[in-house]
Design an enzyme around this catalytic site. Sequence first.
Site, mmCIF file in Angstrom:
data_model
loop_
_atom_site.group_PDB
_atom_site.id
_atom_site.type_symbol
_atom_site.label_atom_id
_atom_site.label_comp_id
_atom_site.label_asym_id
_atom_site.label_seq_id
_atom_site.Cartn_x
_atom_site.Cartn_y
_atom_site.Cartn_z
ATOM 1 N N ASP A 171 2.439 2.501 2.651
ATOM 2 C CA ASP A 171 2.517 3.109 3.975
ATOM 3 C C ASP A 171 3.926 2.926 4.565
ATOM 4 O OD1 ASP A 171 -0.073 3.768 3.687
ATOM 5 O OD2 ASP A 171 -0.871 2.287 5.077
ATOM 6 N N CYS A 212 -0.906 -5.347 6.904
ATOM 7 C CA CYS A 212 -0.558 -4.152 7.695
ATOM 8 C C CYS A 212 0.264 -4.512 8.928
ATOM 9 C CB CYS A 212 -1.818 -3.418 8.121
ATOM 10 S SG CYS A 212 -2.969 -3.125 6.773
ATOM 11 N N CYS A 216 0.802 -1.230 0.000
ATOM 12 C CA CYS A 216 0.000 0.000 0.000
ATOM 13 C C CYS A 216 0.829 1.271 0.000
ATOM 14 C CB CYS A 216 -0.895 0.015 1.229
ATOM 15 S SG CYS A 216 0.102 0.005 2.728
ATOM 16 N N CYS A 242 -2.505 3.227 7.746
ATOM 17 C CA CYS A 242 -3.917 2.981 8.055
ATOM 18 C C CYS A 242 -4.113 2.689 9.554
ATOM 19 C CB CYS A 242 -4.400 1.799 7.234
ATOM 20 S SG CYS A 242 -3.653 0.259 7.763
HETATM 21 FE FE1 FES Z 1 -1.061 0.212 4.402
HETATM 22 FE FE2 FES Z 1 -2.490 -0.925 6.218
HETATM 23 S S1 FES Z 1 -3.172 -0.218 4.300
HETATM 24 S S2 FES Z 1 -0.343 -0.654 6.230
#
Ligand code: FES
Length: 131
Positions: free
Chosen positions: A35, A102, A33, A58
Amino acid sequence: MYSDKLIDHFRNPRNMGRMENPDGIGKVGNPVCGDVMYLYIKIKDNKIDDIKFETFGCAAAIGTSSVITEMAKGKTLDEALKITKKDVVDAVGGLPPIKMHCSVLAADALRAAIEDYRKKKGSGNDKPKDS
Ligand code: FES
């Protein structure tokens, strides 16, 4: 959906923020994602004396980051290295299948911070000599 415990850690994150002069930093990005999580540790007597995180991600990423700081604090480095992503998922009372990726951030960032500390410590204070 998310467990009450995860929601609590997301709304009231423990040990969140930047640390001044950490002994080790783990920076991990989630390829799924995009992140990013930073995890900072201070070491005393081979134990994690203090730990903080900054997670740009998230709710599951922030909640698992917060939980892993509580799990790792006070542990020896070898004990902390044994914390797996499954341990983190169990500690937050499970995650929805679509959010399982995640939980990887927190476990990987902790490992990266410990490795960073060990690398810095191993290299000592010797600076490369210019000649
Ligand atoms: Fe990226 Fe959860 S959607 S770490």
